[in-house]
Design an enzyme around this catalytic site. Sequence first.
Site, mmCIF file in Angstrom:
data_model
loop_
_atom_site.group_PDB
_atom_site.id
_atom_site.type_symbol
_atom_site.label_atom_id
_atom_site.label_comp_id
_atom_site.label_asym_id
_atom_site.label_seq_id
_atom_site.Cartn_x
_atom_site.Cartn_y
_atom_site.Cartn_z
ATOM 1 N N LEU A 1 0.869 -1.185 0.000
ATOM 2 C CA LEU A 1 0.000 0.000 0.000
ATOM 3 C C LEU A 1 0.902 1.231 0.000
ATOM 4 O O LEU A 1 1.746 1.362 0.881
ATOM 5 C CB LEU A 1 -0.892 0.022 1.248
ATOM 6 C CG LEU A 1 -1.858 -1.167 1.421
ATOM 7 C CD1 LEU A 1 -2.414 -1.189 2.839
ATOM 8 C CD2 LEU A 1 -3.003 -1.097 0.411
ATOM 9 N N HIS A 2 0.744 2.092 -0.995
ATOM 10 C CA HIS A 2 1.600 3.288 -1.003
ATOM 11 C C HIS A 2 0.945 4.524 -1.582
ATOM 12 O O HIS A 2 1.562 5.581 -1.623
ATOM 13 C CB HIS A 2 2.890 3.002 -1.777
ATOM 14 C CG HIS A 2 2.684 2.949 -3.273
ATOM 15 N ND1 HIS A 2 2.101 1.882 -3.894
ATOM 16 C CD2 HIS A 2 2.966 3.836 -4.251
ATOM 17 C CE1 HIS A 2 2.033 2.105 -5.198
ATOM 18 N NE2 HIS A 2 2.549 3.293 -5.437
ATOM 19 N N ARG A 3 -0.323 4.438 -2.019
ATOM 20 C CA ARG A 3 -0.953 5.615 -2.632
ATOM 21 C C ARG A 3 -1.120 6.721 -1.598
ATOM 22 O O ARG A 3 -1.637 6.469 -0.499
ATOM 23 C CB ARG A 3 -2.345 5.293 -3.169
ATOM 24 C CG ARG A 3 -2.382 4.258 -4.209
ATOM 25 C CD ARG A 3 -2.467 4.811 -5.604
ATOM 26 N NE ARG A 3 -1.976 3.778 -6.471
ATOM 27 C CZ ARG A 3 -1.054 3.949 -7.409
ATOM 28 N NH1 ARG A 3 -0.550 5.135 -7.638
ATOM 29 N NH2 ARG A 3 -0.640 2.953 -8.140
#
Length: 366
Positions: A205-207
């Site tokens: 998860l990196h947005r």
Amino acid sequence: MPRVVVVVGARPNFVKAAPVHHALAATPGVEVELLHTGQHYDHALSGVFVEELGLPRPDHYLGVGSGSHAAQTAAVLAGVEAVLAPDPPAAIVVPGDVNSTLGAALAAAKLHVPVVHLEAGLRSGDRDMPEEINRIVTDRLSDLLLCHCDEAVANLRREGAPDGSIALVGNTMIDSLLRLLPLARGRGAVERLGLERGGFVLVTLHRPSLVDHADRLAEVLAVLRGAAERMPVVFPVHPRTRARIADDGLDAGAVRLLDPLDYLDFIALEADARLVVTDSGGLQEETSALGVPCLTYRTTTERGVTCELGTNRLVGTDPRALAAAITAELEREPRPAPAPIPLWDGRAGPRAAAAIARLWSPTPGS
Ligand code: UD1
């Protein structure tokens, strides 16, 4: 001799660009150069990818680093112009949808250097994502639009792109995956981490829309802590996400937070995961090619083909829906792998190189 400059900047670019770089380098009469903007600069996000994918040392390195969207894009724009202007190449290849893609495409277009967009035509319909703006503008600036599925071709036609500028070549990210997976598996990352094949959940998860909001990130971590009670959950963490977790003092519990993995170890884990939970674009594609179930924690996707023909499911951003989807997925028997997506066959790089070569030597009748 026609010279083509291939641009890379951020992690997924290396994976997409390498097969095209290799195929161009193998094309008689073509000279190929690699330009690295330096958007990603940590070895774990950049250098190791260059090495593992067999890319050469970049011919040009801009060192643009991190910054606001405007500052980063502007640094790419000025840096690429300085490289191209003294000796304009026959074409520039820009992969994906990161800020480096847009900056490089704009610099080239202003110098009348033909722009080739690799992975053209993807649309999420969500302009809150910086990548959507990068995709739309890059496609409008491009002379050759290399698409990886029919949906992308249809999007471009709907927006009025001339048929002659569109080429359906397939997915070069899958070329890299299929080529390097046997080597990756042989390195034994799954065993080294004490995991069992088919017995763990892999998370990325990196947005910014998720991780830059402490409450949203905390909610997802709570869901993942719950999943970790049933099955090991491993989460290689992007530096952006790592900083948010640390700054906000969030609790990962039994979820195993790892430093970013190199490409080979990452695809080895991905191929043997029971389930992938992600907000990444590339993972939706790789899991579909591998036949591994994927839950995408977003409300939109620009990769609808992976939901339609692959293993991906868009769960939205309600943490309860994610928890329910994880439970349902872990309780069901592993699904049979779906049929391969057309042209995601490991040979997209050579098709892309052939389409690029037609820019200066059109085949008779085309
Ligand atoms: C970028 C892309 C995104 C892609 C992702 C893949 C844009 C708009 N976004 O997001 O589409 O999915 O790459 O990883 O181009 N940082 C480091 N080391 C680095 C690079 C960055 O620690 O080598 C940290 C910095 O704190 C930086 C932050 O990560 O400010 C964000 O980096 P940036 O390049 O702006 O975007 P990504 O989130 O990596």
